[in-house]
Design an enzyme around this catalytic site. Structure first.
Site, PDB file in Angstrom:
ATOM      1  N   GLY A  15      27.756  27.110  23.953  1.00 11.34           N
ATOM      2  CA  GLY A  15      28.477  25.937  23.735  1.00 11.34           C
ATOM      3  C   GLY A  15      28.645  24.993  24.966  1.00 11.34           C
ATOM      4  O   GLY A  15      29.620  23.810  24.666  1.00 11.34           O
ATOM      5  N   ASN A  16      28.336  25.390  25.836  1.00 11.57           N
ATOM      6  CA  ASN A  16      28.549  24.452  27.175  1.00 11.57           C
ATOM      7  C   ASN A  16      27.479  23.397  27.701  1.00 11.57           C
ATOM      8  O   ASN A  16      26.520  24.160  28.171  1.00 11.57           O
ATOM      9  CB  ASN A  16      28.972  25.621  28.301  1.00 11.57           C
ATOM     10  CG  ASN A  16      29.367  24.847  29.668  1.00 11.57           C
ATOM     11  OD1 ASN A  16      29.150  23.787  29.856  1.00 11.57           O
ATOM     12  ND2 ASN A  16      30.473  25.494  30.206  1.00 11.57           N
TER      13      ASN A  16
ATOM     14  N   GLU B 212      31.523  39.328  21.197  1.00 15.26           N
ATOM     15  CA  GLU B 212      31.000  40.076  22.348  1.00 15.26           C
ATOM     16  C   GLU B 212      31.270  41.544  22.077  1.00 15.26           C
ATOM     17  O   GLU B 212      32.606  41.877  22.038  1.00 15.26           O
ATOM     18  CB  GLU B 212      31.214  39.528  23.674  1.00 15.26           C
ATOM     19  CG  GLU B 212      30.847  38.049  23.682  1.00 15.26           C
ATOM     20  CD  GLU B 212      31.139  37.540  25.014  1.00 15.26           C
ATOM     21  OE1 GLU B 212      32.485  37.541  25.560  1.00 15.26           O
ATOM     22  OE2 GLU B 212      30.080  36.955  25.775  1.00 15.26           O
TER      23      GLU B 212
ATOM     24  N   ASP C 213      25.692  36.555  30.306  1.00 14.84           N
ATOM     25  CA  ASP C 213      27.203  36.918  30.579  1.00 14.84           C
ATOM     26  C   ASP C 213      27.437  37.451  31.950  1.00 14.84           C
ATOM     27  O   ASP C 213      26.398  37.330  32.662  1.00 14.84           O
ATOM     28  CB  ASP C 213      27.384  38.260  29.670  1.00 14.84           C
ATOM     29  CG  ASP C 213      28.746  38.649  29.596  1.00 14.84           C
ATOM     30  OD1 ASP C 213      29.536  37.844  28.782  1.00 14.84           O
ATOM     31  OD2 ASP C 213      29.270  39.498  29.971  1.00 14.84           O
ATOM     32  N   SER C 214      28.580  37.237  32.204  1.00 15.50           N
ATOM     33  CA  SER C 214      28.963  37.082  33.765  1.00 15.50           C
ATOM     34  C   SER C 214      30.495  37.724  33.834  1.00 15.50           C
ATOM     35  O   SER C 214      31.079  38.049  33.033  1.00 15.50           O
ATOM     36  CB  SER C 214      28.674  35.971  34.491  1.00 15.50           C
ATOM     37  OG  SER C 214      29.502  34.989  33.808  1.00 15.50           O
TER      38      SER C 214
ATOM     39  N   ASP D 139      36.845  31.759  40.278  1.00 13.83           N
ATOM     40  CA  ASP D 139      36.427  30.884  41.318  1.00 13.83           C
ATOM     41  C   ASP D 139      37.590  30.487  42.545  1.00 13.83           C
ATOM     42  O   ASP D 139      37.079  30.599  43.604  1.00 13.83           O
ATOM     43  CB  ASP D 139      35.922  29.210  40.847  1.00 13.83           C
ATOM     44  CG  ASP D 139      34.655  29.648  40.179  1.00 13.83           C
ATOM     45  OD1 ASP D 139      33.896  30.686  40.047  1.00 13.83           O
ATOM     46  OD2 ASP D 139      34.226  28.601  39.660  1.00 13.83           O
TER      47      ASP D 139
ATOM     48  N   ARG E 146      24.586  33.020  38.953  1.00 18.97           N
ATOM     49  CA  ARG E 146      24.208  32.613  37.744  1.00 18.97           C
ATOM     50  C   ARG E 146      22.715  31.817  38.263  1.00 18.97           C
ATOM     51  O   ARG E 146      21.590  31.926  37.455  1.00 18.97           O
ATOM     52  CB  ARG E 146      24.807  31.283  37.077  1.00 18.97           C
ATOM     53  CG  ARG E 146      24.357  30.616  35.776  1.00 18.97           C
ATOM     54  CD  ARG E 146      25.419  30.000  34.898  1.00 18.97           C
ATOM     55  NE  ARG E 146      26.135  30.846  34.324  1.00 18.97           N
ATOM     56  CZ  ARG E 146      27.356  30.747  34.716  1.00 18.97           C
ATOM     57  NH1 ARG E 146      27.874  29.730  35.320  1.00 18.97           N
ATOM     58  NH2 ARG E 146      28.116  31.632  34.006  1.00 18.97           N
TER      59      ARG E 146
END
Lengths: 181, 181
Positions: free
Chosen positions: A6-7, A31, A63-64, A142, A167
């Site tokens: 959705g990004n 998920e 996924d991450s 982050d 990624r």
């Protein structure tokens, strides 16, 4: 190829790396529980393919998460739940009793072919959890993740992070597979 | 009524509390990610009902976990993944930097009726995480959870735990609903 996201920013980043057209599908796929992003991404891609009515297209999901070595890889694919509960300050508090602060940022891209077969591509960036949060950019973990190729956190690196992030590594591995196919 | 469990001991315990016949269904239902056992149990019961071909029976599932107050309820329904990665010693290490050691053991029973409607019944036992693991009985976080109604851990309490556990409380709440229906 249909990318389950959705990004829009993420779709553009991935399209740029892969060099193919990507249609975004903003699906609400629950998920499955797991530590390994590979299992979660593969289940997501398969569920999305079903939700889309088994299209004659490749369905891509990713996924991450961050895998903390002192915690045997936890929280991994569950990172968003830990951060959603306690934030990065909570993560730092939970790690304060452990000497080993090494961790890996992991991303897995999973592709389901029209015949139902699944391929996964893993991107890992070793690094460590910083003693305190630093930097304004980014999201999630982050501000506390320092990749081994820098002295700055992902959040301090800003756009520079994308050059060699977990990624980017996962989707570069996938690009190699696309080029061979 | 069909109870989604592969655990015969649990089926007997629940049957005894509810006072109704319970058929066990040992289904491999992937659990959805979440902190609240209510969401996970409800999703499990709905998925099991689908896997069973929408039977003319009530389908029952349960989910449980420990919610640590200093972590805003984390790990909750994800407890087994945390313990599977680091064990109870890891849990103690992660909590060592926090003063507040209060926690709740939570179980939610979810029932789907033949018409598809869902009811959930929550059992909570307030308590705290002990400074060190104690006791040989039990599994999961039992060696480090001290319910407020005892000075012993769930593991030290053994069978006595079942008299007023989070699971007993959830299924007693459900029994009240059954008796009214």
């Amino acid at each position: 190829m249909v990318f389950v996201t959705g990004n829009e920013h993420k779709r553009r980043e991935v399209r740029e790396i892969l060099g193919v057209e990507l249609e975004a599908a903003d699906l609400d796929i629950p998920e499955v529980q797991g530590i390994d992003p590979a299992e979660v991404a593969a289940a997501k891609a398969l569920a999305a393919r079903e939700a889309l009515g088994f299209p004659e297209a490749y369905v891509l999901a990713e996924d991450s998460g961050v895998m903390v070595e002192a915690w045997n890889g936890f929280p991994g694919a569950l990172t968003k739940w830990l951060l959603g509960s306690v934030g990065v300050e909570g993560l730092l508090g939970m790690l304060s009793g452990f000497e080993d602060r090494s961790a890996r940022a992991v991303c897995v891209a999973a592709v389901v072919a029209p015949d139902g077969s699944v391929e996964t591509f893993r991107g890992e960036v070793p690094g460590e959890i910083s003693p305190e949060a630093r930097g304004e950019g980014g999201f999630g973990y982050d501000p506390v993740f320092v990749p081994e190729w820098s002295a700055r956190t992902y959040a301090e690196l800003g756009e520079e992070k994308n050059k060699d992030s977990h990624r980017a590594r996962a989707f570069r591995a996938m690009r190699g597979w696309l080029e061979e196919a």
